[in-house]
Design a protein around this motif. Structure first.
Motif, short mmCIF file in Angstrom:
data_model
loop_
_atom_site.label_atom_id
_atom_site.label_comp_id
_atom_site.label_asym_id
_atom_site.label_seq_id
_atom_site.Cartn_x
_atom_site.Cartn_y
_atom_site.Cartn_z
N GLN A 99 0.84 -1.19 0.00
CA GLN A 99 0.00 0.00 0.00
C GLN A 99 0.88 1.25 0.00
O GLN A 99 1.88 1.31 0.73
CB GLN A 99 -0.90 0.04 1.24
N LEU A 100 0.53 2.23 -0.81
CA LEU A 100 1.21 3.52 -0.76
C LEU A 100 0.44 4.39 0.23
O LEU A 100 -0.69 4.80 -0.03
CB LEU A 100 1.25 4.17 -2.14
N LEU A 101 1.06 4.64 1.36
CA LEU A 101 0.44 5.36 2.47
C LEU A 101 0.83 6.83 2.44
O LEU A 101 2.01 7.16 2.37
CB LEU A 101 0.89 4.73 3.80
N ALA A 102 -0.15 7.71 2.52
CA ALA A 102 0.10 9.15 2.58
C ALA A 102 -0.02 9.63 4.02
O ALA A 102 -0.98 9.30 4.72
CB ALA A 102 -0.87 9.91 1.69
N HIS A 152 10.39 3.16 6.22
CA HIS A 152 10.11 3.13 4.78
C HIS A 152 10.04 4.51 4.13
O HIS A 152 9.66 4.61 2.96
CB HIS A 152 8.79 2.39 4.53
N GLN A 153 10.39 5.56 4.85
CA GLN A 153 10.17 6.91 4.33
C GLN A 153 10.95 7.21 3.05
O GLN A 153 10.54 8.07 2.26
CB GLN A 153 10.51 7.95 5.40
N ALA A 154 12.05 6.50 2.82
CA ALA A 154 12.82 6.72 1.60
C ALA A 154 12.26 5.96 0.40
O ALA A 154 12.72 6.14 -0.73
CB ALA A 154 14.29 6.34 1.83
N THR A 204 7.38 4.05 -3.02
CA THR A 204 6.27 3.13 -3.28
C THR A 204 5.54 2.77 -1.99
O THR A 204 4.50 2.11 -2.03
CB THR A 204 6.75 1.84 -3.95
N ARG A 205 6.08 3.21 -0.85
CA ARG A 205 5.49 2.87 0.45
C ARG A 205 4.94 4.08 1.20
O ARG A 205 3.89 3.97 1.84
CB ARG A 205 6.53 2.16 1.34
#
Length: 273
Positions: A142-145, A163-165, A168-169
């Protein structure tokens, strides 16, 4: 005049405009011989907690602060500033307080004993999605905003940091209105899911008649107390926090808190459902 002098003048003017006046009497009230105290409080737009400055609907937390501090002859200067920047300015004592924070947002800040709300974060997806949040592992694929600088929960904050870098995440929205940006991306299918508190998400999506396009896709964690939090760099912050803490009890007792909340379609968070 050269460009460096112009930049210097702009920066000095900005800080002069937002820097609060913190002279205050020992009992938390001005007397007739003192100039009126002004507290500058700020956050990004997070309606209905804090909304448009200088309007009839500045947000219920702003209206609470205005009423409580007016009783002590203290004026509120409320401004919209990106959340991460507001935290920096408040930590440095350039502004007086931030609006709508958890203690985990800034553990070093000064907090009232009594909270100004209870806030829980939830996940939202585009209809007719069937994805549900079931812990950080369910965010795989999932691409989380998120909003830059927000603290959510220890588990989600760790997931975001890990995963901040990875574009796609995680997508981080910056600026004064990160939720509006994230709702637009969700509507366009450019992200899969976003995290936000329910009251703010539904209030914001309704302003553009987009609420019917989205699902609430799971609760991140139970609600936690949220506050107007004061600068650790300002000596009088403990006194301001005490004024606000006692003031909200008074507003609850005299019915004024219920009136303010009803204006935003809300009810007292301490009342049983």
């Amino acid at each position: 005049m050269n460009k460096y002098a112009i930049i210097f003048i702009i920066v000095v003017t900005f800080y002069a405009a937002i820097k609060p006046n913190h002279s205050i009497a020992a009992n938390g009230q001005d007397n007739a011989s003192q100039s009126k105290v002004t507290l500058t409080i700020a956050a990004d737009n997070w309606c209905p907690f804090n909304c448009q400055p200088n309007s009839d609907y500045p947000g219920y937390m702003i209206e609470i602060a205005q009423q409580v501090f007016a009783e002590h002859n203290i004026k509120i200067n409320y401004q919209i500033i990106p959340w991460s920047r507001a935290l920096q300015l408040c930590r440095a004592g350039i502004i007086s307080a931030v609006v709508g924070g958890y203690i985990s947002d800034a553990p070093d800040f000064i907090y009232p004993l009594n909270e100004q709300g209870l806030i829980a974060f939830s996940f939202f997806s585009l209809k007719p999605g069937h994805w549900r949040y079931q812990g950080p592992a369910s965010l795989d694929n999932q691409l989380l905003a998120v909003a830059n600088g927000y603290a959510y929960t220890e588990s989600l904050d760790s997931y975001i940091k890990l995963h901040q870098a990875d574009a796609t995440r995680i997508y981080s929205a910056y600026g004064n209105k990160p939720l509006i940006e994230n709702i637009t991306l969700l509507e366009q299918g450019l992200i899969d899911v976003l995290v936000e508190t329910e009251a703010v998400f539904w209030y914001t999506s309704k302003q553009s008649n987009r609420q019917e396009k989205f699902n609430m896709a799971g609760l991140l964690a139970p609600a936690k107390p949220a506050y107007i939090a004061f600068s650790p760099a300002i000596e009088a912050s403990t006194e301001y926090a005490d004024i606000l803490s006692k003031g909200i009890v008074r507003l609850r007792t005299n019915g004024e808190l219920a009136r303010i909340l009803a204006k935003y379609g809300l009810s007292d968070w301490q009342e049983s459902p």
